[in-house]
Design an enzyme around this catalytic site. Structure first.
Site, PDB file in Angstrom:
ATOM      1  N   MET A   1       0.902  -1.379   0.132  1.00  0.00           N
ATOM      2  CA  MET A   1      -0.093  -0.093   0.185  1.00  0.00           C
ATOM      3  C   MET A   1       0.981   1.227  -0.064  1.00  0.00           C
ATOM      4  O   MET A   1       1.872   1.168   0.377  1.00  0.00           O
ATOM      5  CB  MET A   1      -0.839  -0.006   1.216  1.00  0.00           C
ATOM      6  CG  MET A   1      -1.874  -1.185   1.143  1.00  0.00           C
ATOM      7  SD  MET A   1      -2.859  -1.172   2.574  1.00  0.00           S
ATOM      8  CE  MET A   1      -4.016   0.419   2.240  1.00  0.00           C
ATOM      9  N   HIS A   2       0.210   2.397  -0.228  1.00  0.00           N
ATOM     10  CA  HIS A   2       0.811   3.847   0.297  1.00  0.00           C
ATOM     11  C   HIS A   2       1.836   4.306  -0.852  1.00  0.00           C
ATOM     12  O   HIS A   2       2.013   5.287  -0.950  1.00  0.00           O
ATOM     13  CB  HIS A   2       1.365   3.861   1.488  1.00  0.00           C
ATOM     14  CG  HIS A   2       0.579   3.266   2.762  1.00  0.00           C
ATOM     15  ND1 HIS A   2      -0.657   3.942   3.078  1.00  0.00           N
ATOM     16  CD2 HIS A   2       0.743   2.303   3.488  1.00  0.00           C
ATOM     17  CE1 HIS A   2      -1.128   3.286   3.917  1.00  0.00           C
ATOM     18  NE2 HIS A   2      -0.321   2.268   4.428  1.00  0.00           N
TER      19      HIS A   2
ATOM     20  N   ASP B   1      -2.590  -4.644   0.044  1.00  0.00           N
ATOM     21  CA  ASP B   1      -2.289  -5.832   0.763  1.00  0.00           C
ATOM     22  C   ASP B   1      -3.285  -6.383   1.952  1.00  0.00           C
ATOM     23  O   ASP B   1      -3.384  -7.560   2.315  1.00  0.00           O
ATOM     24  CB  ASP B   1      -1.066  -5.983   0.700  1.00  0.00           C
ATOM     25  CG  ASP B   1      -0.012  -5.263   1.427  1.00  0.00           C
ATOM     26  OD1 ASP B   1      -0.736  -4.417   2.046  1.00  0.00           O
ATOM     27  OD2 ASP B   1       1.151  -5.231   1.260  1.00  0.00           O
TER      28      ASP B   1
END
Ligand code: ADP
Length: 511
Positions: free
Chosen positions: A82-83, A242
């Protein structure tokens, strides 16, 4: 070869990409893994080249297509780290390496965001989470502050798996779970937070359209189909970040079901029917990959990692023994811990070897053995490490209980979940039944399930999980142990409060 329809799940992870092919009964027919490097051009920076992800995904898909009856593949679901931020120009050229979730360069931009939002409480009210250096919005602001010529050229900011979606389908899209980790998403209303974007002077057109996890966002391009051997035009589902896809992969899709993951880091992940945000920002509140639902998550930076540190530092003898036997060193260590009673006769371990996220949000927090005496042995220390990690997970559970999230059973995963003793300690310290399940394939499995739902092979994510994921064993709480742990828990919490200031001062001394 299976004649049943096959769904593919692709997980664009940090160390590599894992792709699995699952038939609609949930049997994993094949998997493929491709690794890639992580660059750290400066201390605290973490970057990857999206071209590496692209190569890894295309190779993994090609391998899967060769291993299964590729004509039976009916859908692809995407998940990933992520991110991270991929900056694309007007010609869809990647402008610079992607900044990853673990990149720490954005402390200043986090402060700016909090200030422009009107303070942390106001920010949490808008996007359900506080500003953390790993999130995406501070990365965009960092680019604007530090590489303005590249920011000027940026037309789209995509999360890692969504860059892969663009490669596979030519579409700009994301899912609501991954979007929640950008800090620009209205988690309550499941749409981009235009108000916050305007306060930060960011153009909403930078972000892709957000879909629910099971929605179809496009179809496989003919050139990718011919390159990989997969059927052209198969649908690509939105998928999820995820954590959310991993939650689906463990069946965390109904109220009361939680997962406790004891990997290197530790995650307590709870399903939620409604939006619950912790005003203190100690746990994350994100949209779930299950349409219309949410999840709340507590993150421990060192969980299994604490036992790994203990093994590497103090257990050379056990590691040596393990080399000449069929057992691994952890089983020798946990056997020793088993000989000691609950609470390790007054020895506590604070597991903050790499600082802590939940519940302390303290990068300066450190680990400590507290209460050592002459009677303590390595067996006590091993038990204290396992109990300290479990107390840390209890902290996450208690924040969730405070928030009114129902917690009935926790499904255990990750390497630490292999230990019967650790599972019992988790049950007794957390005052929650622990369950083992029949699958441990991680986020790629969840993404494959989401794709199967999107392509119409299951009625819902809940139905798919009910069919595919089964509990194999339940570990009840032993009340006597739970009572003993309650007293130690108070001391465990008090130790951090007392030592906190010292950790900060020592960080200054060490420089
Ligand atoms: P990662 O998050 O890196 O994928 P894993 O899920 O493989 O990690 O978990 C690794 C951790 O699992 C180790 O650091 C260790 O603490 C724990 N572990 C692995 N095997 C055992 C075991 N048999 N008993 C107890 N803990 C174990």
């Amino acid at each position: 070869m299976s004649s049943l329809p096959i769904c593919i799940g692709v997980d664009v992870g940090t160390s590599g990409t894992k792709a699995i092919a699952m038939d609609i009964r949930g049997a994993v027919l094949a998997s493929a893994l491709r690794e890639y490097p992580l660059a750290s051009p400066k201390a605290g920076w973490a970057e990857q080249d999206p071209a590496d992800w692209r190569r890894a995904v295309l190779e993994a898909l090609t391998e899967l297509a060769a291993k299964v009856d590729s004509r039976a593949v009916v859908a692809i679901g995407l998940t990933g780290q992520m991110h991270g931020s991929v900056f694309l120009d007007a010609e869809n050229k990647v402008l610079r390496p992607a900044l990853l979730w673990c990149d720490q360069r954005t402390a200043e931009q986090c402060e700016t965001i909090t200030e422009k939002a009107g303070g942390e409480a106001a920010l949490v009210a808008m996007v359900a989470n506080p500003a953390l250096t790993g999130f995406t919005a501070p990365k965009i602001l960092w680019l604007r502050d530090n590489e303005p010529e590249l920011f000027e050229k940026t037309r789209k900011v995509l999360l890692p798996k969504d860059y892969i979606r663009w490669v596979l389908t030519g579409e700009y899209a994301t899912d609501v779970a991954d979007a929640s980790g950008t800090l620009l998403f209205d988690v309550r209303n499941r749409c981009w937070h235009k108000g916050l974007m305007s306060k930060l002077d960011l153009d909403p057109s930078l972000m892709p359209r957000a879909f629910e996890g099971t929605e179809i966002t496009g179809s496989l391009l003919p050139e990718i189909a011919s390159q990989t051997g997969l059927p052209a035009g198969i649908p690509v589902a939105a998928g999820g970040g995820d954590q959310a896809a991993g939650g689906v992969g463990c069946g965390i899709v109904r109220p009361g079901i939680v997962s406790s993951s004891l990997g290197t880091s530790g995650v307590v992940f709870a399903f939620s029917d409604g939006v619950h945000a912790d005003p203190k920002g100690r746990v994350h509140t994100f949209c779930h990959a299950v349409p219309g639902k949410w999840h709340v998550m507590g993150v421990m930076l060192s969980a299994g990692g604490a036992l790994q540190w203990y093994r590497n530092t103090l257990c050379h003898e056990e590691m040596h023994q393990a080399k000449s036997s069929a057992r691994d060193a952890y089983t020798y260590i946990t056997d020793q811990a088993q000989t000691v009673s609950c609470g390790a006769e007054g020895l506590l371990f604070l597991p903050y070897l790499t600082g802590e996220r939940t519940p302390h949000r303290d990068p300066f927090a450190k680990a400590a053995f507290v209460g050592l005496s002459l009677r303590h042995t390595k067996a006590h220390m091993a038990r204290a490490v396992m109990e300290g990690v479990a107390f840390g997970m209890r902290d996450s559970l208690d924040i969730m209980r405070e928030m009114g999230i129902p917690l009935e059973v926790s499904r255990v995963s990750g390497g630490g979940g292999r230990s019967e003793l650790w599972r019992q300690i988790l049950a007794d310290t957390g005052r929650i039944e622990i369950a083992q399940i029949n699958v441990d394939e991680g986020p790629a499995f969840g993404a494959a399930i989401l794709a199967g739902v999107g392509a119409g092979h299951f009625k819902s994510v809940e139905e798919a999980c009910d069919n595919i994921i089964k509990e194999t064993h339940r570990i009840p709480v032993i009340e006597e142990n739970a009572v003993c742990y309650e007293s130690y828990l108070q001391e465990f919490r008090a130790c951090y409060t007392v030592l906190k200031g010292g950790f900060q001062r020592m960080a200054e001394i060490v420089g």
